[in-house]
Write a protein that holds these residues in place. Structure first.
Motif, PDB file in Angstrom:
ATOM      1  N   SER A  64       0.796  -1.160   0.230  1.00  0.00           N
ATOM      2  CA  SER A  64       0.107  -0.020   0.023  1.00  0.00           C
ATOM      3  C   SER A  64       0.837   1.373   0.059  1.00  0.00           C
ATOM      4  CB  SER A  64      -0.994   0.138   1.192  1.00  0.00           C
ATOM      5  OG  SER A  64      -0.225   0.109   2.346  1.00  0.00           O
ATOM      6  N   LEU A  65       1.949   1.115   0.527  1.00  0.00           N
ATOM      7  CA  LEU A  65       2.893   2.243   0.692  1.00  0.00           C
ATOM      8  C   LEU A  65       3.285   2.724  -0.622  1.00  0.00           C
ATOM      9  CD1 LEU A  65       5.310   1.580   3.695  1.00  0.00           C
ATOM     10  CD2 LEU A  65       3.700   3.524   3.443  1.00  0.00           C
ATOM     11  N   PHE A  66       3.629   1.747  -1.581  1.00  0.00           N
ATOM     12  CA  PHE A  66       4.253   1.778  -2.908  1.00  0.00           C
ATOM     13  C   PHE A  66       2.878   2.177  -3.720  1.00  0.00           C
ATOM     14  CE2 PHE A  66       7.476  -0.785  -1.567  1.00  0.00           C
ATOM     15  CZ  PHE A  66       8.702  -0.311  -1.797  1.00  0.00           C
ATOM     16  N   ALA A  67       1.709   1.654  -3.488  1.00  0.00           N
ATOM     17  CA  ALA A  67       0.594   1.861  -4.461  1.00  0.00           C
ATOM     18  C   ALA A  67       0.130   3.305  -4.356  1.00  0.00           C
ATOM     19  CB  ALA A  67      -0.639   1.073  -3.894  1.00  0.00           C
ATOM     20  N   SER A  68       0.342   3.939  -2.956  1.00  0.00           N
ATOM     21  CA  SER A  68       0.153   5.216  -2.946  1.00  0.00           C
ATOM     22  C   SER A  68       1.023   6.258  -3.708  1.00  0.00           C
ATOM     23  CB  SER A  68       0.096   5.687  -1.356  1.00  0.00           C
ATOM     24  OG  SER A  68       1.458   5.998  -0.961  1.00  0.00           O
ATOM     25  N   ARG A  69       2.061   5.683  -3.957  1.00  0.00           N
ATOM     26  CA  ARG A  69       3.021   6.694  -4.810  1.00  0.00           C
ATOM     27  C   ARG A  69       3.186   6.124  -6.351  1.00  0.00           C
ATOM     28  NH1 ARG A  69       6.022  10.711  -2.734  1.00  0.00           N
ATOM     29  NH2 ARG A  69       5.779  11.168  -5.099  1.00  0.00           N
ATOM     30  N   ARG A  70       2.137   5.509  -7.137  1.00  0.00           N
ATOM     31  CA  ARG A  70       2.242   5.242  -8.490  1.00  0.00           C
ATOM     32  C   ARG A  70       3.127   6.157  -9.319  1.00  0.00           C
ATOM     33  NH1 ARG A  70       2.580   0.322  -8.499  1.00  0.00           N
ATOM     34  NH2 ARG A  70       0.783  -0.767  -7.654  1.00  0.00           N
ATOM     35  N   ASP A  71       3.078   7.644  -8.974  1.00  0.00           N
ATOM     36  CA  ASP A  71       3.772   8.413  -9.876  1.00  0.00           C
ATOM     37  C   ASP A  71       5.309   8.376  -9.726  1.00  0.00           C
ATOM     38  OD1 ASP A  71       3.711   9.209  -7.072  1.00  0.00           O
ATOM     39  OD2 ASP A  71       4.344  11.517  -7.590  1.00  0.00           O
ATOM     40  N   VAL A  72       5.860   7.489  -8.874  1.00  0.00           N
ATOM     41  CA  VAL A  72       7.222   7.296  -8.571  1.00  0.00           C
ATOM     42  C   VAL A  72       7.545   5.756  -8.687  1.00  0.00           C
ATOM     43  CG1 VAL A  72       9.265   7.222  -7.032  1.00  0.00           C
ATOM     44  CG2 VAL A  72       7.601   9.179  -6.903  1.00  0.00           C
ATOM     45  N   PHE A  73       6.504   5.060  -8.167  1.00  0.00           N
ATOM     46  CA  PHE A  73       6.794   3.634  -8.348  1.00  0.00           C
ATOM     47  C   PHE A  73       5.603   2.729  -9.017  1.00  0.00           C
ATOM     48  CE2 PHE A  73       8.411   5.126  -4.102  1.00  0.00           C
ATOM     49  CZ  PHE A  73       9.613   4.547  -4.328  1.00  0.00           C
ATOM     50  N   PRO A  74       5.289   3.349 -10.688  1.00  0.00           N
ATOM     51  CA  PRO A  74       4.485   2.381 -11.200  1.00  0.00           C
ATOM     52  C   PRO A  74       4.941   0.924 -11.515  1.00  0.00           C
ATOM     53  CG  PRO A  74       5.983   3.742 -12.895  1.00  0.00           C
ATOM     54  CD  PRO A  74       6.218   4.136 -11.269  1.00  0.00           C
ATOM     55  N   HIS A  75       5.874   0.638 -11.436  1.00  0.00           N
ATOM     56  CA  HIS A  75       6.469  -0.812 -11.706  1.00  0.00           C
ATOM     57  C   HIS A  75       6.442  -1.631 -10.661  1.00  0.00           C
ATOM     58  CE1 HIS A  75       9.665   1.427 -10.176  1.00  0.00           C
ATOM     59  NE2 HIS A  75      10.284   0.431  -9.674  1.00  0.00           N
ATOM     60  N   LEU A 107      20.046  -1.730  -4.410  1.00  0.00           N
ATOM     61  CA  LEU A 107      19.135  -1.293  -3.763  1.00  0.00           C
ATOM     62  C   LEU A 107      17.924  -1.110  -4.836  1.00  0.00           C
ATOM     63  CD1 LEU A 107      18.658   1.619  -0.917  1.00  0.00           C
ATOM     64  CD2 LEU A 107      17.311   1.364  -2.851  1.00  0.00           C
ATOM     65  N   HIS A 108      16.970  -1.700  -4.750  1.00  0.00           N
ATOM     66  CA  HIS A 108      15.738  -1.703  -5.838  1.00  0.00           C
ATOM     67  C   HIS A 108      14.675  -0.435  -5.845  1.00  0.00           C
ATOM     68  CE1 HIS A 108      17.198  -5.192  -8.189  1.00  0.00           C
ATOM     69  NE2 HIS A 108      16.986  -5.727  -7.122  1.00  0.00           N
ATOM     70  N   GLN A 109      14.155  -0.448  -4.173  1.00  0.00           N
ATOM     71  CA  GLN A 109      13.277   0.724  -3.994  1.00  0.00           C
ATOM     72  C   GLN A 109      13.658   1.098  -2.537  1.00  0.00           C
ATOM     73  OE1 GLN A 109      11.609  -2.426  -5.142  1.00  0.00           O
ATOM     74  NE2 GLN A 109      11.566  -1.578  -7.477  1.00  0.00           N
ATOM     75  N   ILE A 110      13.192   2.156  -2.127  1.00  0.00           N
ATOM     76  CA  ILE A 110      13.246   2.765  -0.816  1.00  0.00           C
ATOM     77  C   ILE A 110      11.925   3.813  -0.884  1.00  0.00           C
ATOM     78  CG2 ILE A 110      14.872   4.540  -1.241  1.00  0.00           C
ATOM     79  CD1 ILE A 110      15.349   4.378   1.802  1.00  0.00           C
ATOM     80  N   ILE A 111      11.061   3.669  -0.054  1.00  0.00           N
ATOM     81  CA  ILE A 111      10.027   4.604   0.391  1.00  0.00           C
ATOM     82  C   ILE A 111      10.021   4.752   1.872  1.00  0.00           C
ATOM     83  CG2 ILE A 111       8.416   2.676   0.300  1.00  0.00           C
ATOM     84  CD1 ILE A 111       6.407   4.541  -1.156  1.00  0.00           C
TER      85      ILE A 111
END
Length: 146
Positions: free
Chosen positions: A14-25, A71-75
């Motif tokens: 849900s954290l990544f989904a809330s920032r689809r502008d940055v993490f669409p993948h 490092l693949h993602q950090i949120i």
């Protein structure tokens, strides 16, 4: 560092989904695999996904050696709270340094907030990368283990 638990998958996603502008993948099935492989940190509302490369890998114009941590993602669920920097630094000290490899990541050049964050935390630009048929340009960063 606290590894993410399988029961936290929906919260993390849900954290990544809330920032689809940055993490669409970012996909839930990939997050699940990272959690199961102990390649996902979840601490202070900050998520870091990563992997240690088993062989030399080319990212853009940069050769990343085997043993390096990517490092693949950090949120940060609470952006600009300072937690992202604390957890990132702890990740470097407790995961990257102990691995014996350097830390690498790639980020979109247009994501200036992230680029500035990485530079503040000791990362240096070492290369370039492009996605989507070279329409999205990015940087490759590295932080060496001393």
């Amino acid at each position: 560092m606290r590894l993410a638990k399988p029961s936290e998958l929906k919260t993390i996603y849900s954290l990544f989904a809330s920032r689809r502008d940055v993490f669409p993948h970012v996909r839930q099935d990939n997050l699940k695999r990272r959690i199961e492989a102990n390649e996902c940190i979840f601490e202070e509302g900050v998520v870091i996904t990563f992997q240690q490369y088993r062989k030399r890998t080319r990212v853009g114009n940069t050769n990343i050696p085997s043993g390096a941590i990517m490092l693949h993602q950090i949120i940060n669920g609470n952006q600009f709270s300072g937690a992202g920097g604390r957890v990132f630094d702890q990740f470097f000290d407790e995961v990257v340094v102990l691995s014996g490899g350097d830390l690498y990541l790639s980020v979109r050049a247009a994501n200036t907030v992230a680029c500035q964050f990485y530079e503040r935390h000791g990362m240096k630009r070492v290369g370039t990368v492009a996605w989507s048929g070279a329409t999205i340009r990015g940087h490759v960063f590295r932080k060496a283990v001393k």
